[in-house]
Design an enzyme around this catalytic site. Sequence first.
Site, PDB file in Angstrom:
ATOM      1  CD  GLU A 178      -1.121   2.956   2.243  1.00 44.58           C
ATOM      2  OE1 GLU A 178      -0.674   4.216   2.777  1.00 44.58           O
ATOM      3  OE2 GLU A 178      -0.855   1.357   2.882  1.00 44.58           O
ATOM      4  N   GLY A 200       0.781  -1.290   0.325  1.00 50.64           N
ATOM      5  CA  GLY A 200       0.119   0.352   0.512  1.00 50.64           C
ATOM      6  C   GLY A 200       0.900   1.039   0.029  1.00 50.64           C
ATOM      7  CG  HIS A 202      -0.039   6.750   4.536  1.00 53.81           C
ATOM      8  ND1 HIS A 202       1.642   7.665   5.663  1.00 53.81           N
ATOM      9  CD2 HIS A 202       0.455   5.527   4.916  1.00 53.81           C
ATOM     10  CE1 HIS A 202       2.913   6.684   6.183  1.00 53.81           C
ATOM     11  NE2 HIS A 202       1.800   5.436   5.848  1.00 53.81           N
ATOM     12  CB  CYS A 238       5.277   1.898   7.134  1.00 56.09           C
ATOM     13  SG  CYS A 238       4.311   3.764   6.323  1.00 56.09           S
ATOM     14  CG  LEU A 239       6.873   1.076   1.349  1.00 61.91           C
ATOM     15  CD1 LEU A 239       6.656   1.405   0.056  1.00 61.91           C
ATOM     16  CD2 LEU A 239       7.355  -0.071   1.421  1.00 61.91           C
ATOM     17  CD  GLN A 251       3.520   5.800   2.438  1.00 54.95           C
ATOM     18  OE1 GLN A 251       2.744   5.187   1.937  1.00 54.95           O
ATOM     19  NE2 GLN A 251       4.418   4.833   2.939  1.00 54.95           N
TER      20      GLN A 251
HETATM   21 NI    NI Z   1       2.528   3.391   5.666  1.00 51.87          NI
END
Ligand code: NI
Length: 240
Positions: A209, A121, A212, A166-167, A126
């Site tokens: 998501e 996701g 975010h 999380c990326l 981001q």
């Molecule tokens: Ni994330």
Amino acid sequence: MHRFQMIAYFFKPVEVLNRETRSLCGPHHTFSTEACMYQDKGSLKLFKFSIAQKSIILRACELNLKLDNKNELDLMSLLTILEYPDSRLRTVARNVDRVTTSVSNFVEDLLETMYAAPGIGLAATQVNVHKRIIVIDVSAEHNEPLVFINPTIEVLGGMQTSEEGCLSVPGFFEQVERSEKISVKAWDKTGTRFELEAEGLLAVCIQHECDHLEGKLFVDYLSGLKRNRIRHRIQKRRRT
Ligand code: NI
């Protein structure tokens, strides 16, 4: 758009990559197609490629070509992912008025960036685009992309606790409690309204998501002690 140069590349069997990325990125990250590793400004990255791209890369390897300027390959449009504690991750995203060509192109870039990371996701926030757009793919084969534009969530009930990563917080995984069942209303990538009921991993991912887009991260659900420890480790890693 982000053009990158291939400085070094090496191919590994999918099983080996899966083993390595699972220890590096967690259990959700697996490859079902061929992948290669490349070096971009010093950091090692992974990406999946098509048959056509593979033949270009293999030829470049054979001829020992450095893929620069003239030979540079525009393999995919990777966007740069902001990392915690970057303050831009705290920006509240704004609604998308309508799905224009530039919104459609951005959605494609966001999907490519998510798959390449690899992740399940990614929110526009981001990649420093503060519009209410998220992309998700929780399928085993990574071939069921979901696009949510202007998503709104309604909680249907229940609670679940699962491990999240999380990326924007690479390498850290913690237990987070979320709603078990939700209903989400959004536009798809063509701007058509749809409604979806979700539970389990998909429900977790949608909630993560959507957070975010409000400038919220999964680390905000942890104790201050844990959050500080993660922040210190990320900052330390960046310095070295
Ligand atoms: Ni994330």
